[in-house]
Write a protein that holds these residues in place. Structure first.
Motif, mmCIF file in Angstrom:
data_model
loop_
_atom_site.group_PDB
_atom_site.id
_atom_site.type_symbol
_atom_site.label_atom_id
_atom_site.label_comp_id
_atom_site.label_asym_id
_atom_site.label_seq_id
_atom_site.Cartn_x
_atom_site.Cartn_y
_atom_site.Cartn_z
ATOM 1 N N PHE A 24 0.859 -1.188 0.000
ATOM 2 C CA PHE A 24 0.000 0.000 0.000
ATOM 3 C C PHE A 24 0.894 1.237 0.000
ATOM 4 C CE2 PHE A 24 -2.889 -3.261 1.266
ATOM 5 C CZ PHE A 24 -4.151 -2.839 0.890
ATOM 6 N N LEU A 25 1.424 1.548 -1.182
ATOM 7 C CA LEU A 25 2.361 2.654 -1.363
ATOM 8 C C LEU A 25 2.037 3.353 -2.676
ATOM 9 C CD1 LEU A 25 5.638 0.710 -0.416
ATOM 10 C CD2 LEU A 25 4.425 2.340 1.050
ATOM 11 N N ASP A 26 2.827 4.357 -3.025
ATOM 12 C CA ASP A 26 2.702 5.078 -4.290
ATOM 13 C C ASP A 26 3.454 4.286 -5.356
ATOM 14 O OD1 ASP A 26 3.117 6.774 -6.504
ATOM 15 O OD2 ASP A 26 3.242 8.567 -5.262
ATOM 16 N N ARG A 27 2.731 3.709 -6.319
ATOM 17 C CA ARG A 27 3.380 2.795 -7.267
ATOM 18 C C ARG A 27 4.240 3.514 -8.293
ATOM 19 N NH1 ARG A 27 0.644 1.147 -12.297
ATOM 20 N NH2 ARG A 27 -1.332 2.250 -12.597
ATOM 21 N N TYR A 28 4.174 4.826 -8.346
ATOM 22 C CA TYR A 28 5.034 5.571 -9.271
ATOM 23 C C TYR A 28 6.322 6.029 -8.589
ATOM 24 C CZ TYR A 28 0.968 5.574 -12.364
ATOM 25 O OH TYR A 28 -0.082 5.193 -13.157
ATOM 26 N N THR A 29 6.201 6.830 -7.539
ATOM 27 C CA THR A 29 7.412 7.363 -6.899
ATOM 28 C C THR A 29 8.084 6.338 -5.986
ATOM 29 O OG1 THR A 29 6.207 8.288 -5.011
ATOM 30 C CG2 THR A 29 6.445 9.682 -6.964
ATOM 31 N N SER A 32 8.225 2.967 -6.744
ATOM 32 C CA SER A 32 8.205 1.758 -7.567
ATOM 33 C C SER A 32 9.276 0.748 -7.178
ATOM 34 C CB SER A 32 8.362 2.126 -9.048
ATOM 35 O OG SER A 32 9.578 2.822 -9.271
ATOM 36 N N ASP A 33 10.326 1.194 -6.472
ATOM 37 C CA ASP A 33 11.361 0.253 -6.041
ATOM 38 C C ASP A 33 10.802 -0.858 -5.150
ATOM 39 O OD1 ASP A 33 13.369 1.421 -7.451
ATOM 40 O OD2 ASP A 33 14.424 2.281 -5.728
ATOM 41 N N ALA A 34 9.675 -0.586 -4.524
ATOM 42 C CA ALA A 34 9.079 -1.612 -3.652
ATOM 43 C C ALA A 34 8.766 -2.884 -4.428
ATOM 44 C CB ALA A 34 7.828 -1.071 -2.983
ATOM 45 N N ALA A 35 8.471 -2.741 -5.727
ATOM 46 C CA ALA A 35 8.133 -3.913 -6.527
ATOM 47 C C ALA A 35 9.324 -4.856 -6.702
ATOM 48 C CB ALA A 35 7.605 -3.479 -7.894
ATOM 49 N N LYS A 36 10.556 -4.359 -6.481
ATOM 50 C CA LYS A 36 11.739 -5.209 -6.595
ATOM 51 C C LYS A 36 11.770 -6.295 -5.521
ATOM 52 C CE LYS A 36 14.560 -1.463 -8.550
ATOM 53 N NZ LYS A 36 15.735 -0.594 -8.337
ATOM 54 N N PHE A 59 3.334 -10.108 -6.530
ATOM 55 C CA PHE A 59 3.386 -8.739 -6.005
ATOM 56 C C PHE A 59 2.141 -7.996 -6.468
ATOM 57 C CE2 PHE A 59 4.227 -4.240 -6.088
ATOM 58 C CZ PHE A 59 4.921 -4.014 -4.922
ATOM 59 N N GLY A 60 1.526 -7.253 -5.539
ATOM 60 C CA GLY A 60 0.366 -6.451 -5.892
ATOM 61 C C GLY A 60 0.390 -5.112 -5.187
ATOM 62 N N TRP A 61 0.010 -4.063 -5.926
ATOM 63 C CA TRP A 61 -0.131 -2.740 -5.312
ATOM 64 C C TRP A 61 -1.514 -2.642 -4.682
ATOM 65 C CZ3 TRP A 61 4.057 0.137 -4.789
ATOM 66 C CH2 TRP A 61 5.094 0.032 -5.703
ATOM 67 N N GLY A 62 -1.536 -2.198 -3.420
ATOM 68 C CA GLY A 62 -2.815 -1.971 -2.786
ATOM 69 C C GLY A 62 -3.299 -0.560 -3.055
ATOM 70 N N PRO A 63 -4.601 -0.343 -3.162
ATOM 71 C CA PRO A 63 -5.657 -1.341 -3.006
ATOM 72 C C PRO A 63 -6.055 -2.029 -4.314
ATOM 73 C CG PRO A 63 -6.649 0.819 -3.178
ATOM 74 C CD PRO A 63 -5.155 1.031 -3.247
ATOM 75 N N ASP A 68 9.416 5.760 7.488
ATOM 76 C CA ASP A 68 10.030 6.598 6.453
ATOM 77 C C ASP A 68 10.020 5.742 5.195
ATOM 78 O OD1 ASP A 68 12.169 7.456 4.599
ATOM 79 O OD2 ASP A 68 12.676 8.915 6.143
ATOM 80 N N ARG A 69 9.218 6.124 4.212
ATOM 81 C CA ARG A 69 8.990 5.239 3.074
ATOM 82 C C ARG A 69 10.271 4.939 2.287
ATOM 83 N NH1 ARG A 69 3.111 6.069 0.288
ATOM 84 N NH2 ARG A 69 1.858 6.270 2.175
ATOM 85 N N ALA A 70 11.036 5.955 1.982
ATOM 86 C CA ALA A 70 12.247 5.737 1.186
ATOM 87 C C ALA A 70 13.263 4.920 1.968
ATOM 88 C CB ALA A 70 12.848 7.076 0.766
ATOM 89 N N ALA A 71 13.521 5.319 3.205
ATOM 90 C CA ALA A 71 14.500 4.598 4.017
ATOM 91 C C ALA A 71 14.007 3.187 4.328
ATOM 92 C CB ALA A 71 14.773 5.366 5.310
ATOM 93 N N GLY A 72 12.715 3.057 4.577
ATOM 94 C CA GLY A 72 12.158 1.736 4.880
ATOM 95 C C GLY A 72 12.255 0.787 3.702
ATOM 96 N N THR A 73 11.993 1.291 2.499
ATOM 97 C CA THR A 73 12.118 0.439 1.306
ATOM 98 C C THR A 73 13.555 -0.015 1.113
ATOM 99 O OG1 THR A 73 10.247 1.551 0.233
ATOM 100 C CG2 THR A 73 11.760 0.333 -1.191
ATOM 101 N N ALA A 74 14.498 0.911 1.298
ATOM 102 C CA ALA A 74 15.916 0.557 1.164
ATOM 103 C C ALA A 74 16.312 -0.484 2.204
ATOM 104 C CB ALA A 74 16.771 1.808 1.296
ATOM 105 N N ARG A 75 15.844 -0.303 3.429
ATOM 106 C CA ARG A 75 16.163 -1.264 4.494
ATOM 107 C C ARG A 75 15.562 -2.631 4.170
ATOM 108 N NH1 ARG A 75 17.644 -4.692 7.014
ATOM 109 N NH2 ARG A 75 17.475 -5.132 9.252
ATOM 110 N N LEU A 76 14.364 -2.636 3.654
ATOM 111 C CA LEU A 76 13.691 -3.890 3.336
ATOM 112 C C LEU A 76 14.392 -4.624 2.199
ATOM 113 C CD1 LEU A 76 11.408 -5.874 3.667
ATOM 114 C CD2 LEU A 76 9.921 -4.319 2.400
ATOM 115 N N LEU A 77 14.783 -3.907 1.161
ATOM 116 C CA LEU A 77 15.484 -4.540 0.046
ATOM 117 C C LEU A 77 16.826 -5.107 0.502
ATOM 118 C CD1 LEU A 77 14.704 -2.001 -2.816
ATOM 119 C CD2 LEU A 77 13.949 -4.388 -2.689
ATOM 120 N N ALA A 78 17.502 -4.388 1.398
ATOM 121 C CA ALA A 78 18.774 -4.884 1.926
ATOM 122 C C ALA A 78 18.557 -6.151 2.750
ATOM 123 C CB ALA A 78 19.444 -3.800 2.776
#
Length: 548
Positions: A431-436, A438-442, A457-461, A529-539
C-alpha cells in the motif's frame, strides 16, 4: 523446445506448445465431446453448471461485445474533438481492476500517454491532482457506480477544479458506467459527459467495451483497430479444430488439475506491454474460488526468478515471435502466446472461461471480494484497530503474531518464508505510491530468489480488485507480506468524514482481517520513512538464506 514447435493459429494470434502440456489433449477431447466451443460462442449460460447459470446469463456479452462496441466510435471521436477544442488533452483515468488495467495495457502498448489513478494512497492522489490540472479530463469508470476509490477520485477532482477556478468543471468529466447505476444518475445531475457500458459484460472481461475504449480513444488511440483484431480472431472460436483459445484454455485447466496451478506470465519483449497484469486479474478473480484456482505470477523478465517450478506453468506473451526465438536465458516456457492485442484480449477471456469449466468453478462471480470491502466500511466507521508493533527495526515497524525470536526485519522475513507450505505461495501486498515508490516492486524478485515457492506482487488497493478474490477463495496455501507506509501529507476526501490516508489504512486493515480470519500467515511491515524503509527492506531481502 520441441513442444513449442506445435502451433495453433488464427487471425494472426498463435499459441505454441499448449497441446504438449500434460493432460491438455484429454481435456480438449472432453471439451469437444461437450460441444464447449459451439456453446460458448452461442453464449450458453449452462456451460458452467446450474449454480453458475444465473450469473453467466448476464455476463457473456464479451463473446461478441466487439461488434456492439463499434456503436461507440462516432461518439468517442466527437467527444475527443470537443474536449480538445477546450484544451483538455491530459486524460486521467480513475478506475479499478478491469476498468483500469485494460486501458493501461492498450496505452502502454501503443505508446500513448494515459494517466491511471487506481489508488487511495494520498501521496499518489495528490501528485496526480497536481499534474496539468488545467488541461485534464477525468474519465471516471465504475461498472457498479459505487466503487469507493473512484467515488473518492471524482470528489477530489471536482473540488480541485472548483478551487482552481477552472470553467466548465462538469465538462471535464467523462463518466463510464452501466445503465441504471448510481453513477449514471450522478453524471446526469452533474451535467458530465456520460458513456454507458455494455451491461452484459463483467468488469474483468470488459477490455473491449466502453471501459477499455473510452479512455484510450480520448487519449488518441484508434480503438477500431483493436475491435477489428478481435472480430477477425472471433471467427475461430466456434470450431473444435484450429481454435487456439480453446486449446489454451484446455492447457490452463489441465495443468491446474494436475498440480501446475501457478501461471508464470512473462513478456517476451515483442511489443505488448503490461499484458501480464491484465491477465492476472482476469485469471485470478475468475478461477480463485471454492478452494480451487489458478494463481498468476507476473514475472518481470524471462531471466527473473520465480518463472519455473514443479507447480508452475510458464507462459510467454507478446506481439510476434516464432517458437525458435522464445527468450528466457535458458528458460523454456511451456506455452507462448503471440498476436495482436485485440485478439489477445479475446483469446484470454475465452481461455479463462474454458479453464473455469474444467476446474468446476463459476468464472463470472467474485464471492469473496465484498469481504474486505465490508471490513473497510466498518473500520472507517469505528476507527482503526489498536495494534502495537512486535518490534521496531530502524525505519520499519514490524507487526505480527508468533514471530518466534525474530527481532530484526531479516529474521521476520525468514520467519515468514518458513511458514510456506508445499504447493503454497507468498504474496507481497504494498500500500504505497506505485510511481514514486516503484522500487518496492523489486521485493518480489528478491524474495523469489530465496525460495522455491512462487512469489507474487500487488499494489494496494488495486490488488483487491484482482488477486484479492484468489487470496481468500482459492487454495488455502497463501502466505502474505503486507507493506504500508506513513502518510506525511494527507488529503481529505471531499464530502466524506475521512481522508485518503484513512481510507487506505482502512483498506489495508480490512484485508488483514480477512486474511488472518482465515488463519493465513501474515507479516506487516510499516515504513515510518517510506524511502528509508524500502531501502532497508530490500537490503534485508538480499541477505536472506535460501528457504526451500
Amino acid at each position: 523446445m520441441s513442444g513449442l514447435l506445435e502451433v495453433q493459429a488464427a487471425a494472426g494470434l498463435a499459441v505454441y506448445g499448449a497441446r504438449a502440456v500434460p493432460g491438455a489433449v484429454e481435456a480438449l477431447g472432453q471439451l469437444v465431446a461437450d460441444r464447449a466451443a459451439e456453446r460458448l460462442a452461442d453464449a450458453d449460460p449452462t456451460l458452467w453448471g446450474p449454480d453458475a447459470e444465473a450469473a453467466a446469463k448476464s455476463r457473456l456479452g464479451w463473446v461478441d461485445t466487439f461488434r456492439r462496441s463499434r456503436e461507440l466510435l462516432p461518439r468517442l471521436a466527437e467527444l475527443r474533438d470537443e474536449l480538445q477544442s477546450l484544451g483538455l488533452d491530459h486524460v486521467v483515468l480513475a478506475g479499478m481492476g478491469g476498468s483500469s488495467l485494460a486501458p493501461e495495457v492498450i496505452a502502454r502498448t501503443l505508446g500513448v500517454a494515459l494517466t491511471v489513478l487506481d489508488t487511495t494512497d494520498p501521496h499518489q492522489v495528490r501528485a496526480t491532482l497536481g499534474d496539468r490540472l488545467a488541461t485534464s479530463v477525468v474519465v471516471v469508470s465504475s461498472k457498479s457506480g459505487t466503487t469507493v476509490e473512484t467515488d473518492s477520485h471524482l470528489r477530489a477532482y471536482a473540488t480541485a477544479f472548483e478551487d482552481a477556478g477552472l470553467p466548465g468543471c462538469a465538462s471535464r468529466f467523462v463518466i463510464v458506467t452501466d445503465p441504471g447505476s448510481p453513477l449514471e444518475a450522478r453524471a446526469e445531475e452533474m451535467g458530465a459527459n456520460l458513456v454507458l457500458a455494455d451491461p452484459d459484460v463483467g468488469g474483468r472481461y470488459s477490455a473491449l467495451t466502453a471501459f477499455g475504449l473510452v479512455p484510450t480513444a480520448l487519449a488518441g488511440i484508434d480503438v477500431a483497430e483493436l475491435l477489428d483484431q478481435a472480430e477477425d480472431f472471433a471467427a475461430s472460436l466456434r470450431g473444435d479444430a484450429d481454435n487456439p483459445a480453446l486449446t489454451l484454455g484446455a492447457a490452463l485447466g489441465a495443468a491446474a488439475l494436475a498440480g501446475r496451478d501457478k501461471l508464470a506470465l512473462i513478456s517476451d519483449g515483442t511489443g505488448i506491454v503490461g499484458l501480464g497484469d491484465w491477465i492476472e486479474q482476469l485469471v485470478a478473480e475468475s478461477t480463485g474460488k471454492q478452494g480451487r484456482g489458478i494463481l498468476p505470477v507476473v514475472v518481470e523478465a524471462p531471466d527473473a526468478p520465480g518463472a519455473t517450478a514443479d507447480d508452475v506453468l510458464t507462459v510467454t506473451v507478446g506481439g510476434s515471435l516464432p517458437p525458435e526465438s522464445v527468450p528466457g536465458s535458458g528458460i523454456t516456457p511451456h506455452i507462448a502466446v503471440n498476436g495482436p492485442l485485440g485478439a489477445q484480449f479475446l483469446a484470454w477471456e475465452y481461455a479463462t472461461a474454458v479453464a473455469g469449466r474444467l476446474l468446476g468453478v463459476n468464472p463470472f462471480d467474485q464471492p469473496n471480494v465484498a469481504e474486505s470491502k465490508e471490513h473497510t466500511r466498518r473500520i472507517l466507521q469505528s476507527g482503526l484497530p489498536g495494534e502495537r508493533p512486535a518490534f521496531i527495526d530502524g525505519p520499519i515497524e514490524v507487526y505480527g503474531t508468533d514471530l518466534g525470536h525474530a527481532s530484526t526485519v531479516d529474521e521476520a522475513l525468514g520467519w515468514l518464508l518458513s511458514r510456506l507450505t508445499p504447493g503454497g505461495y507468498l504474496a507481497v501486498l504494498a500500500f504505497l505510491d506505485r510511481y514514486t515508490e516503484s522500487d518496492a516492486a523489486k521485493i518480489r524478485a528478491g524474495l523469489a530468489d530465496h525460495t522455491s515457492h512462487p512469489v507474487t506482487f500487488g499494489w494496494g488497493p488495486r490488488y483487491l480488485h484482482s488477486t484479492g478474490q484468489y487470496h481468500k477463495g482459492g487454495p488455502p496455501v497463501g502466505t502474505f507480506l503486507q507493506i504500508t507506509g506513513a502518510v506525511t501529507e494527507d488529503l481529505p476526501v471531499p464530502g466524506r468524514p475521512y481522508t485518503f490516508g484513512q481510507l487506505e489504512a482502512a483498506q489495508a486493515a480490512g484485508d488483514r482481517e480477512a486474511l488472518t480470519g482465515r488463519r493465513r500467515p501474515l507479516l506487516r511491515l510499516h515504513l515510518t520513512d517510506r524511502a528509508a524503509g524500502t531501502a532497508r527492506l530490500l537490503a534485508a531481502v538480499a541477505e536472506l538464506p535460501w528457504v526451500s
